[in-house]
Scaffold this motif. Structure first.
Motif, PDB file in Angstrom:
ATOM      1  N   TYR A  84      37.222  21.970  38.043  1.00 31.09           N
ATOM      2  CA  TYR A  84      37.015  22.933  39.113  1.00 31.09           C
ATOM      3  C   TYR A  84      38.381  23.431  39.563  1.00 31.09           C
ATOM      4  O   TYR A  84      39.257  22.640  39.897  1.00 31.09           O
ATOM      5  CB  TYR A  84      36.278  22.265  40.278  1.00 31.09           C
ATOM      6  CG  TYR A  84      36.246  23.115  41.526  1.00 31.09           C
ATOM      7  CD1 TYR A  84      35.437  24.251  41.599  1.00 31.09           C
ATOM      8  CD2 TYR A  84      37.025  22.786  42.620  1.00 31.09           C
ATOM      9  CE1 TYR A  84      35.412  25.031  42.731  1.00 31.09           C
ATOM     10  CE2 TYR A  84      36.997  23.563  43.766  1.00 31.09           C
ATOM     11  CZ  TYR A  84      36.197  24.685  43.809  1.00 31.09           C
ATOM     12  OH  TYR A  84      36.176  25.460  44.939  1.00 31.09           O
ATOM     13  N   VAL A  85      38.580  24.737  39.562  1.00 29.26           N
ATOM     14  CA  VAL A  85      39.821  25.348  40.033  1.00 29.26           C
ATOM     15  C   VAL A  85      39.471  26.127  41.293  1.00 29.26           C
ATOM     16  O   VAL A  85      38.796  27.149  41.236  1.00 29.26           O
ATOM     17  CB  VAL A  85      40.448  26.262  38.962  1.00 29.26           C
ATOM     18  CG1 VAL A  85      41.752  26.860  39.466  1.00 29.26           C
ATOM     19  CG2 VAL A  85      40.685  25.486  37.664  1.00 29.26           C
ATOM     20  N   SER A  86      39.936  25.630  42.429  1.00 27.04           N
ATOM     21  CA  SER A  86      39.540  26.202  43.708  1.00 27.04           C
ATOM     22  C   SER A  86      40.190  27.560  43.973  1.00 27.04           C
ATOM     23  O   SER A  86      41.244  27.889  43.419  1.00 27.04           O
ATOM     24  CB  SER A  86      39.916  25.244  44.846  1.00 27.04           C
ATOM     25  OG  SER A  86      41.320  25.180  44.986  1.00 27.04           O
ATOM     26  N   ALA A  87      39.554  28.313  44.849  1.00 25.38           N
ATOM     27  CA  ALA A  87      40.122  29.591  45.283  1.00 25.38           C
ATOM     28  C   ALA A  87      41.456  29.360  45.991  1.00 25.38           C
ATOM     29  O   ALA A  87      42.379  30.171  45.874  1.00 25.38           O
ATOM     30  CB  ALA A  87      39.144  30.311  46.206  1.00 25.38           C
ATOM     31  N   GLU A  88      41.555  28.241  46.701  1.00 24.42           N
ATOM     32  CA  GLU A  88      42.797  27.911  47.402  1.00 24.42           C
ATOM     33  C   GLU A  88      43.933  27.705  46.400  1.00 24.42           C
ATOM     34  O   GLU A  88      45.050  28.198  46.598  1.00 24.42           O
ATOM     35  CB  GLU A  88      42.595  26.661  48.257  1.00 24.42           C
ATOM     36  CG  GLU A  88      43.755  26.346  49.167  1.00 24.42           C
ATOM     37  CD  GLU A  88      43.475  25.129  50.058  1.00 24.42           C
ATOM     38  OE1 GLU A  88      42.480  24.409  49.835  1.00 24.42           O
ATOM     39  OE2 GLU A  88      44.275  24.907  50.957  1.00 24.42           O
ATOM     40  N   PHE A  89      43.669  26.975  45.294  1.00 26.70           N
ATOM     41  CA  PHE A  89      44.701  26.793  44.277  1.00 26.70           C
ATOM     42  C   PHE A  89      45.069  28.127  43.650  1.00 26.70           C
ATOM     43  O   PHE A  89      46.243  28.416  43.430  1.00 26.70           O
ATOM     44  CB  PHE A  89      44.273  25.812  43.179  1.00 26.70           C
ATOM     45  CG  PHE A  89      45.307  25.722  42.084  1.00 26.70           C
ATOM     46  CD1 PHE A  89      46.432  24.932  42.254  1.00 26.70           C
ATOM     47  CD2 PHE A  89      45.179  26.472  40.925  1.00 26.70           C
ATOM     48  CE1 PHE A  89      47.410  24.873  41.267  1.00 26.70           C
ATOM     49  CE2 PHE A  89      46.146  26.424  39.936  1.00 26.70           C
ATOM     50  CZ  PHE A  89      47.264  25.618  40.118  1.00 26.70           C
ATOM     51  N   ARG A  90      44.063  28.949  43.357  1.00 27.80           N
ATOM     52  CA  ARG A  90      44.344  30.255  42.740  1.00 27.80           C
ATOM     53  C   ARG A  90      45.234  31.109  43.642  1.00 27.80           C
ATOM     54  O   ARG A  90      46.144  31.780  43.166  1.00 27.80           O
ATOM     55  CB  ARG A  90      43.038  30.986  42.422  1.00 27.80           C
ATOM     56  CG  ARG A  90      42.260  30.345  41.295  1.00 27.80           C
ATOM     57  CD  ARG A  90      40.899  31.035  41.110  1.00 27.80           C
ATOM     58  NE  ARG A  90      40.047  30.318  40.223  1.00 27.80           N
ATOM     59  CZ  ARG A  90      40.036  30.447  38.897  1.00 27.80           C
ATOM     60  NH1 ARG A  90      40.851  31.297  38.323  1.00 27.80           N
ATOM     61  NH2 ARG A  90      39.209  29.740  38.158  1.00 27.80           N
ATOM     62  N   LYS A  91      44.986  31.070  44.938  1.00 27.76           N
ATOM     63  CA  LYS A  91      45.830  31.812  45.889  1.00 27.76           C
ATOM     64  C   LYS A  91      47.257  31.287  45.864  1.00 27.76           C
ATOM     65  O   LYS A  91      48.212  32.063  45.791  1.00 27.76           O
ATOM     66  CB  LYS A  91      45.248  31.695  47.301  1.00 27.76           C
ATOM     67  CG  LYS A  91      46.048  32.416  48.366  1.00 27.76           C
ATOM     68  CD  LYS A  91      45.402  32.210  49.743  1.00 27.76           C
ATOM     69  CE  LYS A  91      46.263  32.742  50.849  1.00 27.76           C
ATOM     70  NZ  LYS A  91      47.437  31.928  51.127  1.00 27.76           N
ATOM     71  N   ASP A  92      47.408  29.962  45.891  1.00 32.42           N
ATOM     72  CA  ASP A  92      48.747  29.366  45.830  1.00 32.42           C
ATOM     73  C   ASP A  92      49.434  29.699  44.502  1.00 32.42           C
ATOM     74  O   ASP A  92      50.628  30.010  44.470  1.00 32.42           O
ATOM     75  CB  ASP A  92      48.671  27.852  45.995  1.00 32.42           C
ATOM     76  CG  ASP A  92      48.232  27.427  47.385  1.00 32.42           C
ATOM     77  OD1 ASP A  92      48.311  28.261  48.318  1.00 32.42           O
ATOM     78  OD2 ASP A  92      47.811  26.265  47.537  1.00 32.42           O
ATOM     79  N   ALA A  93      48.680  29.634  43.410  1.00 30.42           N
ATOM     80  CA  ALA A  93      49.239  29.943  42.092  1.00 30.42           C
ATOM     81  C   ALA A  93      49.707  31.396  42.034  1.00 30.42           C
ATOM     82  O   ALA A  93      50.766  31.694  41.467  1.00 30.42           O
ATOM     83  CB  ALA A  93      48.217  29.661  41.002  1.00 30.42           C
ATOM     84  N   ASP A  94      48.939  32.301  42.640  1.00 33.93           N
ATOM     85  CA  ASP A  94      49.358  33.713  42.691  1.00 33.93           C
ATOM     86  C   ASP A  94      50.672  33.867  43.453  1.00 33.93           C
ATOM     87  O   ASP A  94      51.541  34.638  43.055  1.00 33.93           O
ATOM     88  CB  ASP A  94      48.281  34.587  43.341  1.00 33.93           C
ATOM     89  CG  ASP A  94      47.092  34.838  42.427  1.00 33.93           C
ATOM     90  OD1 ASP A  94      47.225  34.617  41.198  1.00 33.93           O
ATOM     91  OD2 ASP A  94      46.042  35.255  42.942  1.00 33.93           O
ATOM     92  N   GLU A  95      50.816  33.125  44.549  1.00 30.98           N
ATOM     93  CA  GLU A  95      52.073  33.172  45.305  1.00 30.98           C
ATOM     94  C   GLU A  95      53.234  32.668  44.455  1.00 30.98           C
ATOM     95  O   GLU A  95      54.328  33.222  44.487  1.00 30.98           O
ATOM     96  CB  GLU A  95      51.966  32.343  46.584  1.00 30.98           C
ATOM     97  CG  GLU A  95      51.098  32.970  47.649  1.00 30.98           C
ATOM     98  CD  GLU A  95      51.119  32.163  48.935  1.00 30.98           C
ATOM     99  OE1 GLU A  95      52.217  31.761  49.368  1.00 30.98           O
ATOM    100  OE2 GLU A  95      50.034  31.936  49.497  1.00 30.98           O
TER     101      GLU A  95
END
Length: 125
Positions: A84-95
């Protein structure tokens, strides 16, 4: 035959690198056997000085690569394995990809998400 690391190996290496601390092992190895530390180009400004300070006996080799490709492949590898890859991780990864945060901050945020009962949420929320 492909020269790429299988997705399941890349996923495990990525998780291991973020969630583990091998500093003492690296120090011991540097004093015991010839060692070489491979550093991703986008981490070189932080990793090379760190390596020189922690284990001066070890040479470093900077390897090319870009943040977006590394993150995209890591997320894809995790998803292929059912992670599971959370939306929170995806946001941090984008940053991180945009250069807004360093890898250390991405790691800190990722580790924080695995703390049980953080702010009333379960682990890896």
């Amino acid at each position: 035959m492909s020269c790429r690391t299988p997705h399941w190996v890349a996923r495990q290496l990525f998780c291991d690198a973020i969630l583990s601390d091998y500093l003492e092992v690296a120090r011991t190895a540097a004093k015991t056997v010839p060692t070489l530390m491979y550093v991703a180009e986008h981490w070189a400004d932080v990793a090379e000085p760190f390596c020189r300070a922690q284990f001066p006996e070890t040479s470093t080799c900077v390897m090319g690569g870009d943040r977006k490709r590394v993150i995209d492949e890591s997320i894809h590898s995790g998803e292929m394995e059912g992670a599971y890859v959370s939306a929170e991780f995806r946001k941090d990864a984008d940053e991180y990809v945009k250069g807004s945060i360093p890898i250390e901050e991405l790691m800190r945020r990722t580790k924080r998400r695995w703390e049980p009962n953080r702010e009333g949420k379960g682990p890896h929320a």
